[in-house]
Design a protein around this motif. Structure first.
Motif, PDB file in Angstrom:
ATOM      1  N   SER A  31       0.864  -1.187   0.000  1.00 15.70           N
ATOM      2  CA  SER A  31       0.000   0.000   0.000  1.00 15.70           C
ATOM      3  C   SER A  31       0.893   1.227   0.000  1.00 15.70           C
ATOM      4  CB  SER A  31      -0.867   0.035   1.267  1.00 15.70           C
ATOM      5  OG  SER A  31      -0.096   0.480   2.368  1.00 15.70           O
ATOM      6  N   PRO A  32       0.326   2.392  -0.322  1.00 13.48           N
ATOM      7  CA  PRO A  32       1.100   3.600  -0.072  1.00 13.48           C
ATOM      8  C   PRO A  32       1.284   3.736   1.437  1.00 13.48           C
ATOM      9  CG  PRO A  32      -1.150   4.165  -0.651  1.00 13.48           C
ATOM     10  CD  PRO A  32      -1.007   2.687  -0.872  1.00 13.48           C
ATOM     11  N   SER A  33       2.341   4.409   1.831  1.00 13.36           N
ATOM     12  CA  SER A  33       2.640   4.586   3.251  1.00 13.36           C
ATOM     13  C   SER A  33       1.463   5.281   3.945  1.00 13.36           C
ATOM     14  CB  SER A  33       3.906   5.444   3.362  1.00 13.36           C
ATOM     15  OG  SER A  33       4.317   5.525   4.683  1.00 13.36           O
ATOM     16  N   GLY A  34       1.021   4.707   5.048  1.00  9.72           N
ATOM     17  CA  GLY A  34      -0.048   5.316   5.833  1.00  9.72           C
ATOM     18  C   GLY A  34      -1.423   4.720   5.587  1.00  9.72           C
ATOM     19  N   LYS A  57      -1.237  -0.899   6.235  1.00  7.97           N
ATOM     20  CA  LYS A  57      -0.827  -2.308   6.117  1.00  7.97           C
ATOM     21  C   LYS A  57      -0.076  -2.813   7.349  1.00  7.97           C
ATOM     22  CE  LYS A  57       2.979  -1.168   3.194  1.00  7.97           C
ATOM     23  NZ  LYS A  57       2.845   0.173   3.776  1.00  7.97           N
ATOM     24  N   THR A  58       0.658  -1.950   8.032  1.00  3.22           N
ATOM     25  CA  THR A  58       1.351  -2.409   9.245  1.00  3.22           C
ATOM     26  C   THR A  58       0.329  -2.753  10.328  1.00  3.22           C
ATOM     27  OG1 THR A  58       3.198  -0.979   8.693  1.00  3.22           O
ATOM     28  CG2 THR A  58       3.128  -1.806  10.939  1.00  3.22           C
ATOM     29  N   THR A  59      -0.702  -1.940  10.448  1.00  3.15           N
ATOM     30  CA  THR A  59      -1.761  -2.192  11.430  1.00  3.15           C
ATOM     31  C   THR A  59      -2.460  -3.516  11.110  1.00  3.15           C
ATOM     32  OG1 THR A  59      -2.093   0.189  11.526  1.00  3.15           O
ATOM     33  CG2 THR A  59      -3.825  -1.177  12.482  1.00  3.15           C
ATOM     34  N   GLU A  82      -7.469  11.545   3.973  1.00  5.45           N
ATOM     35  CA  GLU A  82      -7.353  10.601   5.096  1.00  5.45           C
ATOM     36  C   GLU A  82      -5.940  10.006   5.158  1.00  5.45           C
ATOM     37  OE1 GLU A  82      -9.145   9.847   7.638  1.00  5.45           O
ATOM     38  OE2 GLU A  82      -8.334   7.913   8.285  1.00  5.45           O
ATOM     39  N   ARG A  86       0.031   9.282  12.905  1.00  6.18           N
ATOM     40  CA  ARG A  86       1.003   8.267  13.344  1.00  6.18           C
ATOM     41  C   ARG A  86       2.184   8.947  14.047  1.00  6.18           C
ATOM     42  NH1 ARG A  86       3.021   4.194   8.794  1.00  6.18           N
ATOM     43  NH2 ARG A  86       4.385   5.907   8.189  1.00  6.18           N
ATOM     44  N   ASN A 135      -9.182   0.450   2.682  1.00  2.00           N
ATOM     45  CA  ASN A 135      -9.138   0.359   4.151  1.00  2.00           C
ATOM     46  C   ASN A 135      -9.793   1.585   4.784  1.00  2.00           C
ATOM     47  OD1 ASN A 135      -8.551  -0.246   6.815  1.00  2.00           O
ATOM     48  ND2 ASN A 135      -6.453   0.535   6.672  1.00  2.00           N
ATOM     49  N   ASP A 185     -12.989   1.050   6.993  1.00  2.00           N
ATOM     50  CA  ASP A 185     -13.281   0.466   8.303  1.00  2.00           C
ATOM     51  C   ASP A 185     -12.256  -0.635   8.585  1.00  2.00           C
ATOM     52  OD1 ASP A 185     -15.677  -0.002  10.416  1.00  2.00           O
ATOM     53  OD2 ASP A 185     -14.740  -1.889   9.833  1.00  2.00           O
ATOM     54  N   LEU A 186     -11.474  -0.455   9.643  1.00  2.00           N
ATOM     55  CA  LEU A 186     -10.354  -1.369   9.913  1.00  2.00           C
ATOM     56  C   LEU A 186     -10.821  -2.811  10.108  1.00  2.00           C
ATOM     57  CD1 LEU A 186      -7.287  -1.419  10.340  1.00  2.00           C
ATOM     58  CD2 LEU A 186      -7.700  -0.986  12.765  1.00  2.00           C
TER      59      LEU A 186
HETATM   60  P1  ADP Z   1       1.303   1.710   6.726  1.00  2.96           P
HETATM   61  O1  ADP Z   1       1.946   0.503   7.357  1.00  2.96           O
HETATM   62  O2  ADP Z   1       0.512   1.353   5.508  1.00  2.96           O
HETATM   63  O3  ADP Z   1       2.293   2.811   6.472  1.00  2.96           O
HETATM   64  P2  ADP Z   1      -0.001   2.059   9.322  1.00  2.96           P
HETATM   65  O4  ADP Z   1      -0.569   0.709   9.579  1.00  2.96           O
HETATM   66  O5  ADP Z   1       1.201   2.485  10.107  1.00  2.96           O
HETATM   67  O6  ADP Z   1       0.233   2.309   7.755  1.00  2.96           O
HETATM   68  O7  ADP Z   1      -1.209   3.094   9.581  1.00  2.96           O
HETATM   69  C1  ADP Z   1      -1.003   4.499   9.563  1.00  2.96           C
HETATM   70  C2  ADP Z   1      -1.884   5.127  10.644  1.00  2.96           C
HETATM   71  O8  ADP Z   1      -3.262   4.978  10.282  1.00  2.96           O
HETATM   72  C3  ADP Z   1      -1.721   4.475  12.016  1.00  2.96           C
HETATM   73  O9  ADP Z   1      -1.735   5.483  13.005  1.00  2.96           O
HETATM   74  C4  ADP Z   1      -2.949   3.557  12.130  1.00  2.96           C
HETATM   75  O10 ADP Z   1      -3.361   3.414  13.472  1.00  2.96           O
HETATM   76  C5  ADP Z   1      -4.010   4.325  11.314  1.00  2.96           C
HETATM   77  N1  ADP Z   1      -4.997   3.449  10.635  1.00  2.96           N
HETATM   78  C6  ADP Z   1      -4.777   2.294   9.962  1.00  2.96           C
HETATM   79  N2  ADP Z   1      -5.919   1.812   9.431  1.00  2.96           N
HETATM   80  C7  ADP Z   1      -6.902   2.684   9.802  1.00  2.96           C
HETATM   81  C8  ADP Z   1      -8.334   2.734   9.572  1.00  2.96           C
HETATM   82  N3  ADP Z   1      -8.980   1.808   8.869  1.00  2.96           N
HETATM   83  N4  ADP Z   1      -9.012   3.772  10.092  1.00  2.96           N
HETATM   84  C9  ADP Z   1      -8.361   4.725  10.805  1.00  2.96           C
HETATM   85  N5  ADP Z   1      -7.040   4.743  11.065  1.00  2.96           N
HETATM   86  C10 ADP Z   1      -6.313   3.734  10.564  1.00  2.96           C
END
Ligand code: ADP
Ligand code: 5GP
Length: 217
Positions: A22-25, A28-30, A140, A148, A179, A181-182
């Motif tokens: 995914s693009p950063s943010g 995907k880490t979550t 968003e 983050r 993404n 709704d988580l």
């Molecule tokens: P990535 O790994 O893609 O860079 P992260 O998993 O670190 O992204 O998520 C970035 C931020 O967005 C984190 O603070 C996370 O808690 C939040 N986040 C992730 N998914 C959702 C979601 N569905 N709704 C709201 N916030 C989210």
């Protein structure tokens, strides 16, 4: 750990190589963390090496192995399954741990970018399942990166600029999840994994043995 039973009888299913990009943010880490916390899924994360500086929330050896550019160059050709330069840092996947997991018929989860995804697909073909995670909006995406609060402002700007190029790669992937709704995204990922585990080519040998017994009744 490889048990005696595994040595004597080969795995009855080929492991799934599940790749999230995914693009950063975008989250995907979550989502990766949620998948790994669900012990019943028995997923193992491929821990990448990176030359990026460690974030305060990250632990060396758990989220990444943080290495120098010199160490990266030494590993690159012999030890990495794939590698890429992303947002100005080097990232790569050590090959040996992935092969060990798959040899046990277990599944491996990758959090890698589109360049790495292409390389893994070329090498591991039908074993791969690729999922692209999209943010619900660019607004968003920015809000999530800022919320983050782990990256400097100029790093966030660079990642947002790169996001458009990365998002354009969605067509390279088997599945796409928006993404918003988580929990729903997590449920979708589990559904994908469960369905992929049941695909006939992955279960060819196990099912052949089962059917042989079935028909001998
Ligand atoms: P990535 O790994 O893609 O860079 P992260 O998993 O670190 O992204 O998520 C970035 C931020 O967005 C984190 O603070 C996370 O808690 C939040 N986040 C992730 N998914 C959702 C979601 N569905 N709704 C709201 N916030 C989210
Ligand atoms: P971050 O610095 O936010 O942890 O990750 C930045 C980007 O690098 C993300 O798109 C992530 O998926 C990607 N990435 C992480 N590890 C690897 C890897 O081993 N190989 C490749 N190709 N990309 C990676």
């Amino acid at each position: 750990m490889t048990s005696l039973a595994m040595v004597l009888s080969p795995p009855l299913r080929r492991g799934v190589v599940m790749i999230l990009s995914s693009p950063s943010g975008a989250g995907k880490t979550t989502l990766t963390r949620m998948l790994l916390q669900d012990r019943d899924l028995d997923l193992t994360l491929s821990i990448s090496v990176t030359t990026r500086a460690r974030r305060s929330s990250e632990v060396d050896g758990i989220h990444y192995r943080f290495i120098t550019e010199k160490q990266f160059a030494a590993m690159r050709d012999a030890e990495l399954l794939e590698w890429a330069e992303v947002h100005g840092n080097f990232y790569g996947t050590p090959r040996a741990p992935v092969e060990a997991i798959l040899a046990q018929g277990r599944d491996c989860l990758f959090d890698i970018d589109y360049q790495g995804t292409r390389q893994v697909r070329e090498k591991m073909g039908a074993d791969t399942v690729t999922v692209f995670i999209l943010p619900p909006s660019m607004k968003e995406l920015r809000a999530r990166l800022e919320c983050r609060a782990e990256d400097a402002a100029e790093v966030i700007e660079r990642r947002l600029q790169n996001a458009r190029k990365e998002i354009a790669r969605w067509k390279d992937y088997d599945y796409v999840i928006v993404n918003d709704d988580l929990q729903r995204s997590f449920d979708d990922l589990i559904a994908i994994l469960r369905a992929e585990r049941q695909r006939r080519p992955r279960r060819e040998r196990g099912i052949a043995e089962f059917v042989e017994k079935l028909l001998s009744e």
